[in-house]
Design a protein around this motif. Sequence first.
Motif, PDB file in Angstrom:
ATOM      1  N   UNK A   1      49.169  56.017  70.091  1.00  0.00           N
ATOM      2  CA  UNK A   1      49.990  55.090  69.311  1.00  0.00           C
ATOM      3  C   UNK A   1      49.077  54.078  68.635  1.00  0.00           C
ATOM      4  N   UNK A   2      49.042  54.152  67.301  1.00  0.00           N
ATOM      5  CA  UNK A   2      48.181  53.302  66.469  1.00  0.00           C
ATOM      6  C   UNK A   2      46.718  53.693  66.698  1.00  0.00           C
ATOM      7  N   UNK A   3      46.390  54.899  66.293  1.00  0.00           N
ATOM      8  CA  UNK A   3      45.008  55.393  66.384  1.00  0.00           C
ATOM      9  C   UNK A   3      44.443  55.652  64.987  1.00  0.00           C
ATOM     10  N   UNK A   4      45.015  54.982  63.957  1.00  0.00           N
ATOM     11  CA  UNK A   4      44.728  55.379  62.588  1.00  0.00           C
ATOM     12  C   UNK A   4      43.584  54.684  61.892  1.00  0.00           C
ATOM     13  N   UNK A   5      43.135  53.532  62.407  1.00  0.00           N
ATOM     14  CA  UNK A   5      42.162  52.763  61.641  1.00  0.00           C
ATOM     15  C   UNK A   5      40.959  52.382  62.477  1.00  0.00           C
ATOM     16  N   UNK A   6      39.808  52.413  61.853  1.00  0.00           N
ATOM     17  CA  UNK A   6      38.580  51.951  62.502  1.00  0.00           C
ATOM     18  C   UNK A   6      38.196  50.554  62.024  1.00  0.00           C
ATOM     19  N   UNK A   7      39.090  49.892  61.266  1.00  0.00           N
ATOM     20  CA  UNK A   7      38.796  48.571  60.713  1.00  0.00           C
ATOM     21  C   UNK A   7      39.759  47.523  61.271  1.00  0.00           C
ATOM     22  N   UNK A   8      39.239  46.321  61.544  1.00  0.00           N
ATOM     23  CA  UNK A   8      40.114  45.233  61.961  1.00  0.00           C
ATOM     24  C   UNK A   8      40.508  44.385  60.756  1.00  0.00           C
TER      25      UNK A   8
END
Length: 452
Positions: A216-223
């Motif tokens: 769940x919510x594994x889509x982005x490598x950016x904060x």
Amino acid sequence: MAYSKYTLLAAAIAAAASSAFAAAPDTDRHQPQVDKIVGEISAQRIESNIRKLVSFKTRHTMSETESDTVGIGAARRWIKSEMERCGAGRLQVAFDSHIAPVSARISRPTEVVNVVATLPGAQAESKDRVYVVSGHYDSRNSDIMDAKNDAPGANDDASGTAAVMEMACVMAKYKFDATLVFMAVAGEEQGLLGARHYAEQAKAKGVNIAGMFTNDIIGSSHDEHGNSNGKSVRLFAEGLPVEKETSETTRMLVSTGGENDSLSRQLARHVKEQGERYVPGFKVNVIQRRDRYLRGGDHMPFLEKGYAALRFTEPAEDFSHQHQNLRTENGKVYGDLPEFDDFNYIAQVARVNAAALATLANAPAAPAKVQVRTKELENDTAFVWQANKEPDIAGYRIVWRESGAADWQASLFVGNVTDAKISLSKDNFFFGIQAIDKDGNASPASYPTPLR
């Protein structure tokens, strides 16, 4: 089994004792089937599936169900058809449906439908042991009750759903001893409705769910500050369960200092070890909480039913692209759109999931009725356990760590026996017993309870 460090004492004990026991299977070598699965996970297919899910405009739990192009009904029918297509008869794909009554986040009785794809286990002694992996395909925007306006949900949680679909399609080509269940659940945003229904039904039917992952919510490598971390994922793992009344199991963990040895923590150790082994350069950060601070996900209903369950989530969430109406303010774009996803990163998380699932499903079950003999006052530690039923068992090993360590630091293979003694004190170390098969697949560890 590779370890990051050893204590001098533990290493010396293992070296001295090893000659007394049979040679251990090679648990460090890569299993060719797992390498193939990891190598077949495709970022391109994951991206395509995310964009298709976003194309349904909204997947709100109370959104349109009759249209073939808009709403949650169209989304679930498409997910089911894709699983059936790629499973080619090997996946048993079905809807799991119930009616959710009116509640704080449901304004009218609403059908909540999970899409469940089952890959049956091939070993008679293991097929009733089940591992579940899920993502939730429903979406939302700023108003939790808004079922009309666009809610693309590219990250939350088309990312997890697409990862689960990709795992199902790749892994359906292979055989596993235990059963795998790939599930796209609905109603998460309205109160974990689909996952809770499935977990309740599984518990009522006595289903042996040996482990559950939600993505769940594994889509982005950016904060939100633009910092990038594409080489790690958070894995949330509960210690002591949240209970109205303390169970005997929990009292035993507390009384023996085993708060960090719950079923979920043991499962997390396995996921970290196997995920990092088969996806080099990618770190699984085990967070010793059931979920983010005062937040929740679809693993929680499974935890509440006593199952081991974990949550995968990206390193740092960007809340401007989560639970937000689509808009632009002062030049900043808000909303959960595909352009804010990192598809290569999602594929890496899917590979960690797949490696963990494949190694769990081909390994023996964790040993049952593991106990430490406490009748005699002695500095050695004596164990006893119940023999596994799998026909390919090679034996068992003791694993241990210092009291302040999170992960296992050393091990000793003791052969195909049901009791063993080691010259380390139960007062100073934490122990577990693992079952090992002839191919070198190792189960998660079982925590020993006192035998008086």
